[in-house]
Design a protein around this motif. Sequence first.
Motif, PDB file in Angstrom:
ATOM      1  N   ARG A  91      -3.911   5.925  -2.058  1.00 55.45           N
ATOM      2  CA  ARG A  91      -2.904   5.125  -1.359  1.00 55.45           C
ATOM      3  C   ARG A  91      -3.570   4.330  -0.235  1.00 55.45           C
ATOM      4  NH1 ARG A  91       2.216   5.828  -2.784  1.00 55.45           N
ATOM      5  NH2 ARG A  91       2.638   7.565  -4.191  1.00 55.45           N
ATOM      6  N   ILE A 166       2.068 -12.060  -2.272  1.00 56.93           N
ATOM      7  CA  ILE A 166       2.116 -10.594  -2.157  1.00 56.93           C
ATOM      8  C   ILE A 166       1.810  -9.956  -3.517  1.00 56.93           C
ATOM      9  CG2 ILE A 166       3.576  -8.642  -1.516  1.00 56.93           C
ATOM     10  CD1 ILE A 166       2.895 -10.545   0.803  1.00 56.93           C
ATOM     11  N   VAL A 170      -1.273  -7.439  -4.377  1.00 53.99           N
ATOM     12  CA  VAL A 170      -0.946  -6.096  -4.897  1.00 53.99           C
ATOM     13  C   VAL A 170      -1.639  -5.900  -6.252  1.00 53.99           C
ATOM     14  CG1 VAL A 170       0.930  -4.702  -5.840  1.00 53.99           C
ATOM     15  CG2 VAL A 170       1.188  -5.782  -3.617  1.00 53.99           C
ATOM     16  N   ASP A 174      -4.635  -3.370  -7.029  1.00 54.78           N
ATOM     17  CA  ASP A 174      -4.358  -2.366  -8.069  1.00 54.78           C
ATOM     18  C   ASP A 174      -5.554  -2.219  -9.009  1.00 54.78           C
ATOM     19  OD1 ASP A 174      -1.958  -1.388  -7.357  1.00 54.78           O
ATOM     20  OD2 ASP A 174      -0.758  -2.596  -8.729  1.00 54.78           O
ATOM     21  N   TRP A 178      -6.617   0.948  -5.934  1.00 50.87           N
ATOM     22  CA  TRP A 178      -6.111   1.194  -4.582  1.00 50.87           C
ATOM     23  C   TRP A 178      -4.618   0.902  -4.606  1.00 50.87           C
ATOM     24  CZ3 TRP A 178     -10.559  -2.196  -2.345  1.00 50.87           C
ATOM     25  CH2 TRP A 178     -11.745  -1.462  -2.376  1.00 50.87           C
ATOM     26  N   TYR A 179      -3.844   1.930  -4.388  1.00 48.01           N
ATOM     27  CA  TYR A 179      -2.393   1.820  -4.504  1.00 48.01           C
ATOM     28  C   TYR A 179      -1.830   1.429  -3.146  1.00 48.01           C
ATOM     29  CZ  TYR A 179       2.350   2.907  -5.828  1.00 48.01           C
ATOM     30  OH  TYR A 179       3.682   2.830  -6.091  1.00 48.01           O
ATOM     31  N   VAL A 180      -1.716   0.120  -2.954  1.00 51.08           N
ATOM     32  CA  VAL A 180      -1.213  -0.387  -1.671  1.00 51.08           C
ATOM     33  C   VAL A 180       0.304  -0.282  -1.675  1.00 51.08           C
ATOM     34  CG1 VAL A 180      -1.095  -2.381  -0.161  1.00 51.08           C
ATOM     35  CG2 VAL A 180      -3.148  -1.951  -1.471  1.00 51.08           C
ATOM     36  N   ASP A 181       0.820   0.551  -0.805  1.00 52.23           N
ATOM     37  CA  ASP A 181       2.276   0.684  -0.747  1.00 52.23           C
ATOM     38  C   ASP A 181       2.850   0.041   0.512  1.00 52.23           C
ATOM     39  OD1 ASP A 181       1.307   2.458   1.044  1.00 52.23           O
ATOM     40  OD2 ASP A 181       2.175   4.245   0.154  1.00 52.23           O
ATOM     41  N   CYS A 182       1.994  -0.584   1.309  1.00 54.22           N
ATOM     42  CA  CYS A 182       2.479  -1.212   2.524  1.00 54.22           C
ATOM     43  C   CYS A 182       1.566  -2.405   2.834  1.00 54.22           C
ATOM     44  CB  CYS A 182       2.451  -0.186   3.660  1.00 54.22           C
ATOM     45  SG  CYS A 182       3.421  -0.681   5.052  1.00 54.22           S
ATOM     46  N   LEU A 183       2.154  -3.554   3.022  1.00 56.25           N
ATOM     47  CA  LEU A 183       1.358  -4.740   3.330  1.00 56.25           C
ATOM     48  C   LEU A 183       1.966  -5.405   4.570  1.00 56.25           C
ATOM     49  CD1 LEU A 183      -0.201  -7.048   0.744  1.00 56.25           C
ATOM     50  CD2 LEU A 183       0.675  -8.023   2.830  1.00 56.25           C
ATOM     51  N   LEU A 184       1.138  -5.633   5.557  1.00 55.16           N
ATOM     52  CA  LEU A 184       1.619  -6.103   6.863  1.00 55.16           C
ATOM     53  C   LEU A 184       0.692  -7.195   7.384  1.00 55.16           C
ATOM     54  CD1 LEU A 184       1.949  -2.497   8.225  1.00 55.16           C
ATOM     55  CD2 LEU A 184       3.896  -3.940   7.774  1.00 55.16           C
ATOM     56  N   TRP A 350      -2.012   3.791   9.717  1.00 58.73           N
ATOM     57  CA  TRP A 350      -0.606   3.402   9.601  1.00 58.73           C
ATOM     58  C   TRP A 350       0.166   4.460   8.823  1.00 58.73           C
ATOM     59  CZ3 TRP A 350       2.597   0.034  11.720  1.00 58.73           C
ATOM     60  CH2 TRP A 350       3.811  -0.260  11.078  1.00 58.73           C
ATOM     61  N   GLU A 351       1.319   4.766   9.331  1.00 57.75           N
ATOM     62  CA  GLU A 351       2.173   5.738   8.644  1.00 57.75           C
ATOM     63  C   GLU A 351       3.355   5.001   8.047  1.00 57.75           C
ATOM     64  OE1 GLU A 351       3.018   8.191  11.918  1.00 57.75           O
ATOM     65  OE2 GLU A 351       1.260   9.433  11.660  1.00 57.75           O
ATOM     66  N   ALA A 356       5.999   9.292   8.146  1.00 54.33           N
ATOM     67  CA  ALA A 356       5.793   9.485   9.585  1.00 54.33           C
ATOM     68  C   ALA A 356       6.157  10.919   9.977  1.00 54.33           C
ATOM     69  CB  ALA A 356       6.631   8.509  10.374  1.00 54.33           C
TER      70      ALA A 356
ATOM     71  N   MET B   1       8.203   2.792  16.570  1.00 50.57           N
ATOM     72  CA  MET B   1       7.305   2.046  15.678  1.00 50.57           C
ATOM     73  C   MET B   1       8.112   1.432  14.543  1.00 50.57           C
ATOM     74  SD  MET B   1       4.036   3.522  13.613  1.00 50.57           S
ATOM     75  CE  MET B   1       3.242   4.209  15.068  1.00 50.57           C
ATOM     76  N   ARG B   3       8.980  -0.287  10.973  1.00 48.16           N
ATOM     77  CA  ARG B   3       8.564   0.080   9.617  1.00 48.16           C
ATOM     78  C   ARG B   3       8.630  -1.148   8.719  1.00 48.16           C
ATOM     79  NH1 ARG B   3       5.731   3.218  11.031  1.00 48.16           N
ATOM     80  NH2 ARG B   3       6.295   5.249  11.819  1.00 48.16           N
ATOM     81  N   LEU B   4       7.809  -2.082   9.056  1.00 48.55           N
ATOM     82  CA  LEU B   4       7.785  -3.322   8.283  1.00 48.55           C
ATOM     83  C   LEU B   4       7.009  -3.107   6.993  1.00 48.55           C
ATOM     84  CD1 LEU B   4       6.984  -5.839  11.115  1.00 48.55           C
ATOM     85  CD2 LEU B   4       8.987  -5.952   9.658  1.00 48.55           C
ATOM     86  N   ASN B   5       7.382  -3.876   6.016  1.00 48.21           N
ATOM     87  CA  ASN B   5       6.603  -3.874   4.780  1.00 48.21           C
ATOM     88  C   ASN B   5       6.901  -5.167   4.036  1.00 48.21           C
ATOM     89  OD1 ASN B   5       5.044  -3.259   2.616  1.00 48.21           O
ATOM     90  ND2 ASN B   5       6.141  -1.412   2.010  1.00 48.21           N
ATOM     91  N   LEU B   6       5.865  -5.912   3.736  1.00 48.19           N
ATOM     92  CA  LEU B   6       6.071  -7.182   3.028  1.00 48.19           C
ATOM     93  C   LEU B   6       6.061  -6.994   1.513  1.00 48.19           C
ATOM     94  CD1 LEU B   6       4.019  -9.702   5.193  1.00 48.19           C
ATOM     95  CD2 LEU B   6       6.479  -9.599   4.895  1.00 48.19           C
ATOM     96  N   ILE B   7       5.836  -5.775   1.072  1.00 48.71           N
ATOM     97  CA  ILE B   7       5.931  -5.535  -0.381  1.00 48.71           C
ATOM     98  C   ILE B   7       7.396  -5.219  -0.684  1.00 48.71           C
ATOM     99  CG2 ILE B   7       5.137  -4.148  -2.313  1.00 48.71           C
ATOM    100  CD1 ILE B   7       2.632  -3.540  -0.784  1.00 48.71           C
ATOM    101  N   PRO B   8       8.044  -6.045  -1.484  1.00 43.29           N
ATOM    102  CA  PRO B   8       9.467  -5.811  -1.743  1.00 43.29           C
ATOM    103  C   PRO B   8       9.676  -4.517  -2.542  1.00 43.29           C
ATOM    104  CG  PRO B   8       8.654  -7.643  -3.052  1.00 43.29           C
ATOM    105  CD  PRO B   8       7.539  -7.254  -2.146  1.00 43.29           C
ATOM    106  N   LEU B  11       9.178  -4.547  -6.302  1.00 39.43           N
ATOM    107  CA  LEU B  11       7.773  -4.571  -6.745  1.00 39.43           C
ATOM    108  C   LEU B  11       7.165  -3.160  -6.667  1.00 39.43           C
ATOM    109  CD1 LEU B  11       5.319  -6.166  -7.643  1.00 39.43           C
ATOM    110  CD2 LEU B  11       4.854  -6.722  -5.270  1.00 39.43           C
ATOM    111  N   LEU B  12       7.513  -2.453  -5.608  1.00 40.03           N
ATOM    112  CA  LEU B  12       7.026  -1.078  -5.478  1.00 40.03           C
ATOM    113  C   LEU B  12       7.552  -0.213  -6.623  1.00 40.03           C
ATOM    114  CD1 LEU B  12       7.325  -0.395  -1.650  1.00 40.03           C
ATOM    115  CD2 LEU B  12       5.230  -0.467  -2.976  1.00 40.03           C
ATOM    116  N   ARG B  15       5.764  -1.060  -9.840  1.00 38.33           N
ATOM    117  CA  ARG B  15       4.397  -0.497  -9.863  1.00 38.33           C
ATOM    118  C   ARG B  15       4.436   0.998 -10.095  1.00 38.33           C
ATOM    119  NH1 ARG B  15       2.089  -1.275  -4.563  1.00 38.33           N
ATOM    120  NH2 ARG B  15       0.078  -0.685  -5.356  1.00 38.33           N
TER     121      ARG B  15
END
Lengths: 356, 195
Positions: A91, A166, A170, A174, A178-184, A350-351, A356, B1, B3-8, B11-12, B15
């Motif tokens: 992850r 995005i 992703v 992939d 690498w399983y990206v579950d959060c992109l900021l 990052w959590e 969290a 904190m 909890r932003l995430n630009l991956i919709p 899509l998650l 995947r």
Amino acid sequence: MSISAARRLLPVGRPGSAVAPSFLRGGQRSRLGIEIAGDVLRIAQHLRRGSAGHWMCGDLSLPSQAAAPAAAGRGARCAPAAAGCRFSGGRATAVCTSPLIDVFPLNLERDDDAPVAQRVVEQARDRLDYPIEEAVLDFSLLPPVVQRPGDEHLTVLVYTAPRQLIEHWVATLDRFDWYVDCLLTPACVLAPRIEHPLRDARHLVISIAGVATSLSVVQFGEVLLERILPWGAQGLVERLQVELDLSAAQSERLLQQSDPASTVQEILTPLFAELVQEADGCLAYCDAYFSPTTTTSLLLVGTLAAHPALQRFFDREMGLPRRDPTQGLRLPGDEGVDPAFAPAVCSALWEPEGEA
Amino acid sequence: MSRLNLIPPDLLARREARRLLRFWAWRVGASVLLLGGLFFLLNEVAADRFAEVEQISGRYDDLQGRLRSAEDLILERDRLAERRAVIDLIRDEHPADAFLFALGEALTPDSYLTFLELRRCAPAGEETGDAPCRATLRIRGQAADHGRVGAILRGLGRAPRFADATLLSVQEPQRSGADRAVEFEITATLRESDE
């Protein structure tokens, strides 16, 4: 797609250093932190062996066609290249600095009955220059403590990006398993890690990536404003190439000099000045719309963060106390990190929601 | 904190579904490969066993064939013996008949046999080894007088199937009267080639 991997391992921990237990997953490894800086990926992961913790950092160069969104879903598997970097699959949290990402604040009426999300989407629809159906959107609601006294609005910071961008990243990550579950954006992962003796201090964070530069203002661990400029370290290299008629490699070497020639400084000064101008604008906006504060510091991270000429320029032009990422960021371990890897390191810490 | 995430989320979810699909596809694939490998190994073992059974079956058939040929040989021998007996009968070469016929030729018309013994030798390979065995004929009977006894003895001596004809005894009758026939006892050896 061929991947050229350049490995750089930076053991920066100290045996016995305290490690935040929240990010240890599976006992020994943190999640991967990845900064997408144009065609270069910067990767960081915390490893713990016994009582000693180490940061493992490395960068991976992608060919330009792999970095282009149109190349999404094409190419061979990238896992062998990732294995060459010693980063196993798992992850990950990624931060992306791209001029295609738009961050803007919105002021919403507090007494409106409509859901905040719906109002954000309606206003974002007018702002975007492409259909909102092709965009991904998220927002953060700023805490009342940052608002000016008497301001009854809800202040929201909206992040939008083309969905294609995005999905491309992703899909690309992939292929590395690498399983990206959060992109900021970089500011989102850096903000919670910034520490200062004064709790209400405001910080200007500048993260220079490959093709873009993120400018953000952070207070109380929250991003008040973020602006992404459409040029980064690559833009500086290209400027040197054009002005001095050099190759890219020569320009890069010239840029990495600790004390560049005056000609180089003259060429780069307009870009640095633009950066300072934008930073001043961000600070002025925050001074105008958020609660006033007297203390402000500057945190410089990213590719050119350790560049002496740039540091000198900022010191001279902005007059803000510049803090080193080692002092300015709350990280496990007592030793510092390479400023270039600060966004990746903070991504590894990052959590995501639910963990969290 | 925040909890932003630009991956919709969609899509998650997609995947995650793909990841699960890949995970199960790998598992199923690995299971199929494992089962295939086991099936192949079992097939190999079974093929070895089949070959062994085939080999044993071949040997059994071979033995059956040999047994059948032995039985056929025995049957053939018996059949040939029967045919030879029939042929001998047809050619009138039965040994006993030939001896009796020769004996009848040697007797005179007014003489009678009261005893006849024919001693044959054991087949070759069953001899005891003391002395060479000779087949003998011993007869006792009555003749009108001594002259007739002598004629019988000469007749036997002339017959080619007998040799060494010997008169063992001649006795006068004890009672007086018209019937004055004498009793005699003669032995002779049989010629082997004529048996």
